[in-house]
Structure formats: C-alpha cells, structure tokens
Write an enzyme that holds these catalytic residues in place. Sequence first.
Site, PDB file in Angstrom:
ATOM      1  N   HIS A  87       0.863  -1.186   0.000  1.00 29.91           N
ATOM      2  CA  HIS A  87       0.000   0.000   0.000  1.00 29.91           C
ATOM      3  C   HIS A  87       0.890   1.223   0.000  1.00 29.91           C
ATOM      4  O   HIS A  87       1.853   1.302   0.767  1.00 29.91           O
ATOM      5  CB  HIS A  87      -0.903   0.032   1.232  1.00 29.91           C
ATOM      6  CG  HIS A  87      -1.745   1.273   1.289  1.00 29.91           C
ATOM      7  ND1 HIS A  87      -2.945   1.391   0.633  1.00 29.91           N
ATOM      8  CD2 HIS A  87      -1.532   2.473   1.886  1.00 29.91           C
ATOM      9  CE1 HIS A  87      -3.439   2.597   0.832  1.00 29.91           C
ATOM     10  NE2 HIS A  87      -2.610   3.279   1.594  1.00 29.91           N
ATOM     11  N   ASP A 166     -15.961   1.396   6.795  1.00 30.17           N
ATOM     12  CA  ASP A 166     -14.875   2.335   6.505  1.00 30.17           C
ATOM     13  C   ASP A 166     -15.336   3.422   5.541  1.00 30.17           C
ATOM     14  O   ASP A 166     -15.063   4.605   5.756  1.00 30.17           O
ATOM     15  CB  ASP A 166     -13.669   1.594   5.929  1.00 30.17           C
ATOM     16  CG  ASP A 166     -12.602   2.573   5.446  1.00 30.17           C
ATOM     17  OD1 ASP A 166     -12.111   3.347   6.274  1.00 30.17           O
ATOM     18  OD2 ASP A 166     -12.298   2.578   4.245  1.00 30.17           O
ATOM     19  N   ARG A 173     -16.212  11.616   8.063  1.00 31.22           N
ATOM     20  CA  ARG A 173     -14.989  12.375   8.382  1.00 31.22           C
ATOM     21  C   ARG A 173     -14.794  13.500   7.371  1.00 31.22           C
ATOM     22  O   ARG A 173     -14.396  14.621   7.727  1.00 31.22           O
ATOM     23  CB  ARG A 173     -13.768  11.452   8.383  1.00 31.22           C
ATOM     24  CG  ARG A 173     -13.699  10.523   9.601  1.00 31.22           C
ATOM     25  CD  ARG A 173     -12.685   9.410   9.401  1.00 31.22           C
ATOM     26  NE  ARG A 173     -11.377   9.919   9.027  1.00 31.22           N
ATOM     27  CZ  ARG A 173     -10.508   9.282   8.253  1.00 31.22           C
ATOM     28  NH1 ARG A 173     -10.811   8.086   7.744  1.00 31.22           N
ATOM     29  NH2 ARG A 173      -9.351   9.825   7.956  1.00 31.22           N
ATOM     30  N   SER A 188      -8.448   2.776   8.443  1.00 31.95           N
ATOM     31  CA  SER A 188      -9.043   2.761   7.107  1.00 31.95           C
ATOM     32  C   SER A 188      -8.200   1.917   6.148  1.00 31.95           C
ATOM     33  O   SER A 188      -8.721   1.088   5.397  1.00 31.95           O
ATOM     34  CB  SER A 188      -9.168   4.203   6.605  1.00 31.95           C
ATOM     35  OG  SER A 188      -9.680   4.232   5.291  1.00 31.95           O
ATOM     36  N   LYS A 192      -8.955  -2.649   5.254  1.00 31.42           N
ATOM     37  CA  LYS A 192      -9.204  -3.132   3.887  1.00 31.42           C
ATOM     38  C   LYS A 192      -8.164  -4.164   3.475  1.00 31.42           C
ATOM     39  O   LYS A 192      -8.489  -5.160   2.809  1.00 31.42           O
ATOM     40  CB  LYS A 192      -9.217  -1.953   2.918  1.00 31.42           C
ATOM     41  CG  LYS A 192     -10.520  -1.165   3.000  1.00 31.42           C
ATOM     42  CD  LYS A 192     -10.532   0.035   2.086  1.00 31.42           C
ATOM     43  CE  LYS A 192      -9.679   1.151   2.633  1.00 31.42           C
ATOM     44  NZ  LYS A 192      -9.888   2.444   1.962  1.00 31.42           N
TER      45      LYS A 192
END
Lengths: 437, 437
Positions: A87, A166, A173, A188, A192
């Site tokens: 990521h 999420d 948010r 978050s 995932k």
Amino acid sequence: MSADGFDVRELIRAKRDRRAHAPDQIRAFVAGFARGDVPDYQVSAWLMAAFLNGLDAAETDALTEGLLGSGRRFDWSALGRPTADKHSTGGVGDKVSLILAPVAAACGVLVPMVSGRGLGHTGGTLDKLESIPGFRTRLSPEAIRAQLDRVGVVMVGQGPDLAPADGKLYALRDVTGTVERDYFIVPSIVSKKIAEGAGAIAYDVKCGNGAFMKDPGAARALALRLVATTRALGAKAAALVTDMSQPLGEAVGNALEVREAVALLRGGGPSDVRALTLDLAALMLRDAGVAADVGAGRAAAERALASGAAWERFTAMVEAQGGDAKVLDRADGLPSAPVRVTVAAPRSGAIAAIDTFAIGERVVAIGGGRRAAADAVDPRVGMIVRARLGDTVRAGEPLAELHTVREDAESALRIAACFTIADTAPAAPALVIERID
Amino acid sequence: MSADGFDVRELIRAKRDRRAHAPDQIRAFVAGFARGDVPDYQVSAWLMAAFLNGLDAAETDALTEGLLGSGRRFDWSALGRPTADKHSTGGVGDKVSLILAPVAAACGVLVPMVSGRGLGHTGGTLDKLESIPGFRTRLSPEAIRAQLDRVGVVMVGQGPDLAPADGKLYALRDVTGTVERDYFIVPSIVSKKIAEGAGAIAYDVKCGNGAFMKDPGAARALALRLVATTRALGAKAAALVTDMSQPLGEAVGNALEVREAVALLRGGGPSDVRALTLDLAALMLRDAGVAADVGAGRAAAERALASGAAWERFTAMVEAQGGDAKVLDRADGLPSAPVRVTVAAPRSGAIAAIDTFAIGERVVAIGGGRRAAADAVDPRVGMIVRARLGDTVRAGEPLAELHTVREDAESALRIAACFTIADTAPAAPALVIERID
C-alpha cells in the site's frame, strides 16, 4: 443505550474527557454504526472528540477491528500459497503497484490487491489499469478467487462487502473536518488490506512536497502505526518512508504510467521506479515467507523482472480481467493524447526544486485526475518529466513533455514554473529515507 | 458550501483549530441548521469542537442571535408599558416565579413569562401551575397578548415558534455529550427570554448541592455571561448568585409549592422565599424603569405584597388561564396526597448539612417530578421541610413531612439520611452570595 448494552453518550463523554475506551466498546460502537443503530450525529461528535483528544494504539487497533468486522474477510488459505500486498499513501507518478504485484506473483506469492482511484493531486491504480482497453476492475468474489488461483495476482476496486463501515465513516470524516489523523487513517488502510486476505503487507509512506505528508517525522509516525496495527491484526508488515519531492519515474498520467510500467516489466524503465519496486518486493517476499531475507527477496524480484516471468504474470492478469494485452506491445497501443507540448528550461542551471504537488494538480487540471469522486478521467493526458533534482540543464532544453488534448500555453507555463533552476543545486535526496521493519 | 455562501466544513475546521468565527458565520450556520440545510452530523461535530475549544463572548452572543432568529420575536411596545422577566437556573423548592411575576405586574411591569417543566431533581414552574385545576399553560399568541394587556402577567410554556432551533440544538447536545458549557447554556436561556419580548431580565443563578452548579465560582461565571449576552442583545439584565445548599422555603412538590406561594402572596410564608423574591423584584422593577433604584424597587414590591395587589394579579392570571382561583383560598382546595409520613430526627444536635439534591431526587422518585420528558407528574406528592441549616433539633422532632400516595418507609429513611445532624453546625450560609449588576 444501544442493544449491545453500551451507552453511546457515555462513550462520547469518555473521549471528550480524555478517558480511554475499552477495545470491545469501540468494536461495539463501530458495529452499531455499521448496522445503522448508532446515528451519524453521535459518531461525528465522537470523531471530533477523538480528533482533538486522540486514540492510543489499543484504541486504533480496536477501531481497525471494528471496521474489518463490518464486512466479509477473504481467506485464501485453501489455495495453499502465501498472500501479500503493498500500500502506498499516494504520490505523483507512483506506478509501483503495476510492477510489484506481478513481480510478487511470479515469485509464488498470491497478491489479492484491492486498490483505489485517484483523488486530488495523486493518481490511482484503478484509473491507470483502466487505460488498458477492456480492463475490468470489478470482479465477483468467485472470479477473484479463480484468477488468484490461476494467475496469482488480481487488481480490483473495493467491493461493497469489504469493510463497508470504513466508507461510511470516511464520508462522515470528510464533511466534519476529521480526516487528518493517523489513528483514523491507519484503521481505514489496514482494515481493507486485512479484509482482502493479505498475510503480509509492505507499506510505502511518502513524504515531501508531492505527498500528503510533507514532513518525514509525520510520515515515520504513520509508518510505525501502520506496521504496529497490521501486526496487531495478525499480518506481517514492514514499511518504507520514501521521498516524494519529485515525481517517481518520468511518466505522470494514466496511460503514460502504464507504458512506463510495461517498460519496467520488460527490464527497462527509470531506475528510481525499479529501485523502489525491488525494495518493496524484498520486504513482501521475505514477509510472505518465500525469501529467507530481504537480500534473497530482492534477488528473486530481480530474476522475475529479468526472466520475463513478471511480465508474463502482468499480461495474464490483463487478459484475465478483460484487457487487451496485445496493445501493450505496441508503441501506439494505449490511448495517446493528440497534442505534445515541450516545456523548455527558461535558463541554464541546476534543478534545485520541483513543485511535485503542482505537477500532480496540473495533470488533474488537464483531465488526468479527479477533483470530485464522480469526475471522469482522460487516460491519455499527462506528462513525461525529463529533468530530475540535481540535473544540470541548458536554457531551451526540455524539462517535460506535456501530453494534452489541445495546445495549452498556460499549462506549459505553469509546468515550467514547477522547476526551480539555480546556479547550483543541493544533492539529490535519497529515495528511501527509512525502513520500518 | 451552503446556500449562504459559507462552507460548513471550513467552520468546523476553524473551531477544531481554535480559530474564532465571525458573528455572521455563526448566525448563518444556525439559520442553516434551523432550516434543515446543515445536517445534524455536521452540527454535532461543531458542537464537540466548540465544547472542547470554547466560544468567546462575541461568538456566544452570535449563537444567541442565531437561535433567536430561528423563530418569532414578540414585541409588546404597542401595549405601552415596560416588560421584564426572571430566570432561575433551577433548584429544589424554588417557587419564586409564582410570586415574583404577579408582584412585578402589580407594580406596572408586563411579565410575558415563558417557563419550563421540571426535569431531573428540580421542579418546573409549568408543573406547579398545572396543580391548579383547569390551569392552561398553552395559549395562542393572541391570547397571550390579550392577557398581558388586561392582567399584566402570563405564564406559559415555550411555543413551537419561539427559538425553535434551540430545542433542536438541545436535543443534539443531549445525545452528543455537549450539554455542560456556559456558552451553550447562555444562548439557550437568553434567546428564549429575548424572543418572548422581555426588556429587562433578572437572573437567579443557583449554586450548592441542590443546584446544577455546585461551585460559586462557576455560578458567578455563568451569571456574568448571562448578563453580558442579554445586554448585547439589547435588554437590561442583572443577576444574583444564590445559595442552594438547602431547599428554598419549606415546600418541595408541585401543589405544596403553590400553597406556599399563595401564603407568600397573602403576606406570610417562609422568610427566605420572601427575601429572594423581593431582591429579584427590586432588580426587575429598577431595570424595567418603574423604580428609580433597587431600594425603591424593593419597597414597591413589599407594598404589592402587603396591599394584596400581587395576590389580585395572581388570581386574575389563574382565572384568565382557565384555572379555578377559588380553590386557592381553601386549605384543602389543591390536590393533596392521602398519606403523610413524618420524618423524625434520629438524634439531637444541629443541622450541619442537607443533601438538597437527594431531597429533589426523592420527590421525583415518589412521583413529583420527571426522569424523562414524557413522564407524568403527580401534583400531590412532595414534602414539607421543617429543619434548616443551623437549626437545633431534638431526637424525635420532625425534620420533614412526606406527602405520598402510600406508606413509604424507604423514602422516610432516605429523607432522614439527607440531614446531617452534628454536635455543632457551621453558621447558616447567606442566601444571596453575590449580585452581578
């Protein structure tokens, strides 16, 4: 009182008054929110209290578990091979996923990658892939499983069943000024990745003027939290803090970046993209257990590139997901912009700074990205960045080549202004600033 | 962005980051909330940010104006007389409004009093008045105007058209842990008083173990804010900080308190209730402009009680609002409880402390008040408190007389436990702790 026997008002007051939550309180709170039992207005009051008063590591982990528990969690153990993923927190010209995922697959690791779209000044992996004609990023769970088993790599968008709380929490948010906190960002991301079934995750946390985090210290803190929470949820993790004070590689823009990724997968391409891909692959392969250490992992990744095995995995994935892999072999195979504008250096000197954020924003402005989630993206547009930090240029030499749909003198001027040319330049920054391992 | 051209997200972020709001931003925000254009979840995030980071005096005034602007504002200038009102932050046995309003009316001041119901350990003026058979607390604006013109005093509940955003905001504060802040409490109180058309307001801010504020310093701060915001909105204002470490007067409970108020209006009754009524009347009459100073105001109020003029205004109001004033003259005219339980002193000594909060809670427990807004109230129940702080009692002498619907040994024990009897007691506290003027 909610049906779970916990009082949401008391939870809000506790965070308001800087008292810590028990992990099961947070999990029950998120579960209630996901079911619709806890109303938005109470969640947003809690979000603001937590934004201002903080969440500790145990609370962050519990929030991650709560988000994870709101949806399905893939389990690939029946496929009999290790799983891993990476990521990136987002940068300009970051096409590493397109190369890294097939590299890992070629080394025997399953990569069930769930990616996002571009928003703001950074691109998104799904947008890049969709510049390949026919490529589909929505697959059924059954199709994902079959492809993972057969090809070893799949790159899809987040389905509605993965950590649905999420998305709901992020929407809240976004409209309540409670976005920029590590302890909201980490759950978050991690929820995932764990939901998609990755057993090892390599994080690339970018910092510098083209990243969301400008400051290395803040990037380091986020990297530490990502690694700690991922481990708390039972997966292996490591992170690199990397420099984003200039675009990664040369290409910025969806089809242009795919073309650069293809060059990398065929053994060429810019050295910085190659180096970062290998560094992340080394962590992934080691943590997935197919390499004894990072040295062995790096060597295996280099072999996968050199042998064409990674390229073969990439084309197999493209075909499996409906794309036309044949176009990747042709210079004009991918969508290309009708107009090229060369941005020339206005003076001779050394490249002392590059406004990377502005470059990303300019690509969005000419249609290559999104300002709002519903915007369409033009895969053709973007630019090739020719000058790098520390390079010496002569007046009139190209700094960049803009790929646009029409002559665009304003964009050329603005791109030229992104490069600071001075008599001397500081040493080019190191690409990898720190490894969190 | 809202239709008013201000960005609610930016407003939330500003308060989150401790930046002050411009007054027109707050007014537009409240107006948007009142119209339903600003959703609850954004308002609750802002409420938490403001709870934690504060609102300054200008912001508090603007919030008050916003609440006021959400509904109608009465204007009694056509009636040609000054208007005034009082507000108490709530205590145990506080029946001052029932006496003070007709006193002021008898002195030529119009009193368009909008009152509330009891909730928690304190009573409410509307509940007390409704123990008078037939008394109606909901009147049309036309009926209010006619009665004010003819009788000079009206005591009603808050109609849906007075500061409707206040009720909506309070409901949100109640479920988001954002109740206890002066800068939220002051706008709620002042907006309603200004909306009812009062030109001068006397505040009674109570502190001690029977008040919402236990601490004199906190009560003083609230009193200062109430006076400042009221003046900022164009009305005159003064406040008393008063002691609530024992019940006010002897009667606690709806019909019992009306009976005590009647005794006061007829020239008798407990001296503490009389003294506080006169002190508040002096401020109201001076600020309404019918008395030159507080001394003259107090003298006028004393005359109104002594002459029967205040009693006459009270009975006229009761009749005008559908009540049967004749029952007020009979000892058994008001609803009365079937059972009396005397609570005796368990030992001889001096009354060193009274748990006033627990006394209020016990009256609620036996049916005289509400735990939730929808609860019914039994007008008959309550107690007569016989012992006051500093009194000397002998074992077996009555501390209180409980008025209940059945024999209730538990309540008698609990009430006895509210009185701390010691060998010696400190001096009884002053009723009026400070005047903010």
